[in-house]
Design a protein around this motif. Structure first.
Motif, PDB file in Angstrom:
ATOM      1  N   THR A  43       0.055  10.396   2.310  1.00  0.00           N
ATOM      2  CA  THR A  43      -1.004   9.548   1.748  1.00  0.00           C
ATOM      3  C   THR A  43      -0.496   8.117   1.587  1.00  0.00           C
ATOM      4  O   THR A  43      -1.206   7.150   1.899  1.00  0.00           O
ATOM      5  CB  THR A  43      -1.484  10.114   0.387  1.00  0.00           C
ATOM      6  N   ALA A  44       0.756   7.973   1.144  1.00  0.00           N
ATOM      7  CA  ALA A  44       1.354   6.642   1.006  1.00  0.00           C
ATOM      8  C   ALA A  44       1.454   5.967   2.379  1.00  0.00           C
ATOM      9  O   ALA A  44       1.143   4.772   2.519  1.00  0.00           O
ATOM     10  CB  ALA A  44       2.731   6.746   0.363  1.00  0.00           C
ATOM     11  N   GLY A  45       1.858   6.739   3.393  1.00  0.00           N
ATOM     12  CA  GLY A  45       1.969   6.203   4.753  1.00  0.00           C
ATOM     13  C   GLY A  45       0.628   5.715   5.278  1.00  0.00           C
ATOM     14  O   GLY A  45       0.543   4.648   5.911  1.00  0.00           O
ATOM     15  N   GLN A  48      -0.257   2.516   3.583  1.00  0.00           N
ATOM     16  CA  GLN A  48       0.587   1.446   4.133  1.00  0.00           C
ATOM     17  C   GLN A  48       0.040   0.982   5.486  1.00  0.00           C
ATOM     18  O   GLN A  48       0.030  -0.221   5.778  1.00  0.00           O
ATOM     19  CB  GLN A  48       2.013   1.980   4.293  1.00  0.00           C
ATOM     20  N   SER A  49      -0.445   1.945   6.265  1.00  0.00           N
ATOM     21  CA  SER A  49      -0.945   1.612   7.611  1.00  0.00           C
ATOM     22  C   SER A  49      -2.207   0.753   7.581  1.00  0.00           C
ATOM     23  O   SER A  49      -2.538   0.086   8.559  1.00  0.00           O
ATOM     24  CB  SER A  49      -1.213   2.895   8.417  1.00  0.00           C
ATOM     25  N   VAL A  50      -2.932   0.782   6.445  1.00  0.00           N
ATOM     26  CA  VAL A  50      -4.117  -0.088   6.352  1.00  0.00           C
ATOM     27  C   VAL A  50      -3.826  -1.335   5.501  1.00  0.00           C
ATOM     28  O   VAL A  50      -4.732  -2.003   5.019  1.00  0.00           O
ATOM     29  CB  VAL A  50      -5.357   0.674   5.805  1.00  0.00           C
ATOM     30  N   GLY A  51      -2.521  -1.605   5.337  1.00  0.00           N
ATOM     31  CA  GLY A  51      -2.126  -2.888   4.743  1.00  0.00           C
ATOM     32  C   GLY A  51      -1.863  -2.907   3.254  1.00  0.00           C
ATOM     33  O   GLY A  51      -1.731  -3.991   2.673  1.00  0.00           O
ATOM     34  N   VAL A  52      -1.784  -1.739   2.604  1.00  0.00           N
ATOM     35  CA  VAL A  52      -1.489  -1.751   1.164  1.00  0.00           C
ATOM     36  C   VAL A  52      -0.015  -2.109   0.959  1.00  0.00           C
ATOM     37  O   VAL A  52       0.876  -1.447   1.499  1.00  0.00           O
ATOM     38  CB  VAL A  52      -1.817  -0.393   0.495  1.00  0.00           C
ATOM     39  N   CYS A  53       0.223  -3.150   0.184  1.00  0.00           N
ATOM     40  CA  CYS A  53       1.589  -3.631  -0.083  1.00  0.00           C
ATOM     41  C   CYS A  53       1.867  -3.575  -1.583  1.00  0.00           C
ATOM     42  O   CYS A  53       0.965  -3.343  -2.379  1.00  0.00           O
ATOM     43  CB  CYS A  53       1.748  -5.091   0.351  1.00  0.00           C
ATOM     44  N   GLU A  54       3.138  -3.838  -1.940  1.00  0.00           N
ATOM     45  CA  GLU A  54       3.460  -3.821  -3.370  1.00  0.00           C
ATOM     46  C   GLU A  54       2.655  -4.904  -4.092  1.00  0.00           C
ATOM     47  O   GLU A  54       2.445  -5.998  -3.565  1.00  0.00           O
ATOM     48  CB  GLU A  54       4.963  -3.993  -3.603  1.00  0.00           C
ATOM     49  N   GLY A  55       2.163  -4.527  -5.268  1.00  0.00           N
ATOM     50  CA  GLY A  55       1.363  -5.464  -6.069  1.00  0.00           C
ATOM     51  C   GLY A  55      -0.131  -5.386  -5.794  1.00  0.00           C
ATOM     52  O   GLY A  55      -0.937  -5.890  -6.583  1.00  0.00           O
ATOM     53  N   ASP A  56      -0.538  -4.762  -4.660  1.00  0.00           N
ATOM     54  CA  ASP A  56      -1.980  -4.621  -4.380  1.00  0.00           C
ATOM     55  C   ASP A  56      -2.607  -3.618  -5.357  1.00  0.00           C
ATOM     56  O   ASP A  56      -1.943  -2.697  -5.825  1.00  0.00           O
ATOM     57  CB  ASP A  56      -2.208  -4.110  -2.948  1.00  0.00           C
ATOM     58  N   LEU A  78       4.296   3.003  -3.177  1.00  0.00           N
ATOM     59  CA  LEU A  78       4.328   1.764  -2.391  1.00  0.00           C
ATOM     60  C   LEU A  78       4.552   0.527  -3.266  1.00  0.00           C
ATOM     61  O   LEU A  78       4.579  -0.591  -2.746  1.00  0.00           O
ATOM     62  CB  LEU A  78       3.006   1.604  -1.620  1.00  0.00           C
ATOM     63  N   GLY A  79       4.654   0.742  -4.584  1.00  0.00           N
ATOM     64  CA  GLY A  79       4.780  -0.404  -5.484  1.00  0.00           C
ATOM     65  C   GLY A  79       3.440  -1.080  -5.717  1.00  0.00           C
ATOM     66  O   GLY A  79       3.364  -2.181  -6.263  1.00  0.00           O
ATOM     67  N   ALA A  80       2.366  -0.405  -5.282  1.00  0.00           N
ATOM     68  CA  ALA A  80       1.013  -0.917  -5.528  1.00  0.00           C
ATOM     69  C   ALA A  80       0.563  -0.460  -6.923  1.00  0.00           C
ATOM     70  O   ALA A  80       1.275   0.257  -7.619  1.00  0.00           O
ATOM     71  CB  ALA A  80       0.056  -0.440  -4.444  1.00  0.00           C
ATOM     72  N   ILE A 158       8.527   8.591   3.664  1.00  0.00           N
ATOM     73  CA  ILE A 158       8.158   7.280   3.137  1.00  0.00           C
ATOM     74  C   ILE A 158       9.310   6.777   2.271  1.00  0.00           C
ATOM     75  O   ILE A 158       9.940   7.545   1.543  1.00  0.00           O
ATOM     76  CB  ILE A 158       6.839   7.341   2.326  1.00  0.00           C
ATOM     77  N   THR A 159       9.614   5.501   2.372  1.00  0.00           N
ATOM     78  CA  THR A 159      10.632   4.912   1.497  1.00  0.00           C
ATOM     79  C   THR A 159       9.932   4.453   0.227  1.00  0.00           C
ATOM     80  O   THR A 159       9.027   3.607   0.281  1.00  0.00           O
ATOM     81  CB  THR A 159      11.312   3.709   2.183  1.00  0.00           C
ATOM     82  N   VAL A 160      10.331   5.037  -0.886  1.00  0.00           N
ATOM     83  CA  VAL A 160       9.720   4.668  -2.161  1.00  0.00           C
ATOM     84  C   VAL A 160      10.164   3.249  -2.522  1.00  0.00           C
ATOM     85  O   VAL A 160      11.351   2.929  -2.495  1.00  0.00           O
ATOM     86  CB  VAL A 160      10.116   5.669  -3.285  1.00  0.00           C
ATOM     87  N   CYS A 161       9.169   2.423  -2.841  1.00  0.00           N
ATOM     88  CA  CYS A 161       9.431   1.018  -3.168  1.00  0.00           C
ATOM     89  C   CYS A 161      10.163   0.919  -4.513  1.00  0.00           C
ATOM     90  O   CYS A 161       9.736   1.520  -5.498  1.00  0.00           O
ATOM     91  CB  CYS A 161       8.091   0.276  -3.248  1.00  0.00           C
TER      92      CYS A 161
END
Length: 587
Positions: A43-45, A48-56, A78-80, A158-161
């Protein structure tokens, strides 16, 4: 550290042990820790593939479900930032949160939520993608995708942020009993330190063997924190999607732990008391004897004293004859039940304690990542909110206001610097808005919400919650709201327990027509008048409800009369039923 790091740790320690449980085609299914880790990673991947970044910010607008917690943990990985929206929120309320938190992606749980969010997305360009958690939801292909399809081709790794204690984990919008919702900013550190403080405070044994059931809304800080704590400690958590099925779910899941709000316990307490009252003299005698024995045992245990063998034997008999039957209705294995959201009468906590179910009354707010104080396993005081947890500091300020500091306190309100400044003192204490006091043993007693304190026209101060608790502990009353501010006496809006009342009117030979007719009949009014006289015997005259109005329907979350944790929004109810209230004071 990122709060989700516990997933990898537990997947390593207990790969094949069940992590979560959920209903699938009317049967309970489970996911082990290894598969749970994979599901969160996929789910995290996909996010991420649709552009979710840390802080979003990423939203969840859904009832409790396995998908809810997986999506939440994926966002955090993802740090989101997860933004939960109560499933009972209206389209207008949801739109406010989506707009204020600048959501780009949101998970929805059912058709009604999907339709509302789709309409919102047509008004807000920023909302780019709606993820539907179930295939039974009918979606429009543009801007929408099913969760199953969304994660299908995603990587299992997935690499945990990495996150620091100060990094934002979630925005929880307070439903609030007044004003506009505010986004409470809670960090990874808030959650992590609070969870660690609970394990230190309770010193649980074999926590990984426990089973919890997520029954309260995950959108609320209480259930969310408790569920994260349970999973963090390796316990198994079942997710109840339809809270109306709680009675059967308790029998099927047989949890050992579960958090609930006072109304849950009050209903059980009232039903048992009514059953005893209607039982034979022998049954009443057995029940009273059992309660006496159970109370003796709970008093000894709460004072950390050994229970003598003769008393243990008596308790075994009481458990066989009385307590065991009541506990079986709740699955038969519950022993630890955190309770929060509002105050709970000492009679209720004593009753459950006597049965061997420890209701851990606690006190906290969304802004404090839930628990500031709680009942320990020994040395607690019924009627109090327990003792301070972790590094929390509490002091009593002006007007007896409870002020708090500690690692559970929020960063502030999202995009609201003025409101944030108003709830902190100049030297950094968080102002809870609740009045309280400590006893000599360090137990905190909540006297009331400062803004709820009422002053009659005769100059007497009324604290409404204890009176409302006293009324709603009765089998025939579901909800009660006290009115007294600026009035010559106390009155109340009372919502009957319609199931119990239906049985009662049959005994009174009253033919059912409509609830409006029934509640206006003199004999039913007399029945409640006598009830109130009996219930209020111990209250001083100025605190007694002198007049009341029986309401033909319950206060609802959807109409804005109560919060999702069932707290009455007094200002809304006072305004909405102004005419009814004025009538009680007209003559």
């Amino acid at each position: 550290m990122n709060i989700v790091n516990f997933i990898a740790e537990n997947a390593r320690k207990f790969p094949l042990k069940p992590a979560i449980g959920f209903k699938k085609q009317n049967e309970w299914s489970e996911l082990n820790w290894r598969d749970f880790q994979v599901m969160v990673a996929k789910t995290a991947g996909a996010l991420q593939s649709v552009g979710v970044c840390e802080g979003d910010t990423v939203g969840i607008y859904s009832d409790n479900s396995a998908e809810w917690i997986v999506f939440d943990l994926a966002v955090l990985s993802l740090g989101a930032v997860t933004v939960p929206i109560y499933s009972t929120n209206t389209e207008q309320q949801a739109e406010y949160i989506i707009k204020d938190s600048e959501l780009k992606i949101i998970l929805v749980g059912d058709q009604q939520q999907y339709d509302a969010v789709y309409r919102i997305s047509e008004r807000l360009d920023a909302l780019q993608l709606i993820v539907a958690s179930k295939k039974k939801i009918w979606i429009k292909p543009e801007k929408s995708v099913f969760l199953e399809d969304f994660i299908k081709d995603s990587s299992e790794q997935i690499t945990v942020c990495e996150r620091s204690d100060e990094d934002l984990a979630t925005l929880i919008y307070t439903s609030g009993t007044t004003g506009v919702p505010k986004g409470v900013m809670l960090t990874h550190g808030n959650f992590h330190k609070c969870i660690e403080a609970h394990f230190e405070f309770f010193k649980f044994k074999n926590f990984q063997d426990q089973t919890s059931m997520a029954f309260l809304p995950l959108s609320h800080v209480f259930e969310r924190s408790w569920t994260l704590l349970s999973l963090y400690g390796g316990a198994k958590v079942y997710f109840l999607e339809n809270t109306k099925l709680i009675a059967s779910a308790l029998q099927e899941v047989r949890p050992t732990m579960m958090c609930a709000v006072p109304r849950f316990y009050q209903k059980i307490y009232a039903a048992v008391n009514e059953m005893v009252k209607e039982g034979s003299p022998l049954k009443r005698k057995i029940f009273n004897w059992s309660l006496q024995v159970g109370t003796q045992v709970s008093n000894l245990r709460s004072n950390a004293q050994e229970v003598p063998l003769p008393v243990r034997l008596k308790f075994a008999i009481a458990d066989k004859l009385v307590f065991g039957k009541i506990k079986m209705k709740m699955g038969g294995k519950l022993w630890f039940m955190p309770c929060g959201g509002a105050s709970l009468s000492p009679e209720v906590t004593q009753f459950f304690d006597a049965m061997g179910i420890h209701i851990t009354v606690g006190y906290g707010l969304t802004e404090t990542t839930a628990t500031l104080t709680a009942f320990p396993f020994t040395g607690y005081e019924h009627g109090s909110a327990g003792k301070v947890l972790g590094d929390t500091q509490i002091k009593i300020g002006a007007n007896d206001e409870i002020l708090a500091k500690g690692s559970g306190i929020m960063k502030g309100y999202y995009k609201k610097p003025q409101e944030t400044q108003e709830v902190f003192t100049a030297d950094g204490w968080f102002r809870t808005g609740d009045a309280g006091r400590f006893d000599e043993q360090g137990n905190l007693f909540i006297t009331d919400r400062i803004k709820d304190l009422m002053k009659t026209s005769n100059g007497k101060y009324i604290t409404p919650q204890p009176i409302e608790n006293l009324l709603s502990n009765d089998q025939y009353i579901t909800q009660a709201m006290v009115v007294a501010e600026g009035r010559p006496f106390v009155s109340a809006l009372i919502i009957p327990n319609f199931d119990a009342l239906r049985e009662q009117i049959a005994k009174m030979n009253i033919h059912f027509t409509s609830w409006e007719d029934i509640l206006n009949s003199e004999s039913v009014k007399d029945f409640y008048h006598q009830k109130l006289e009996q219930i209020q015997k111990s209250l001083p005259g100025f605190e007694k409800v002198k007049k009341f109005t029986l309401m033909p329907f319950e206060f609802e979350v959807s109409t804005g009369e109560i919060t999702p944790t069932l707290k009455v929004k007094r200002n809304v109810v006072l305004k909405k039923y102004e005419e009814l209230i004025e009538r009680m004071y007209a003559h």
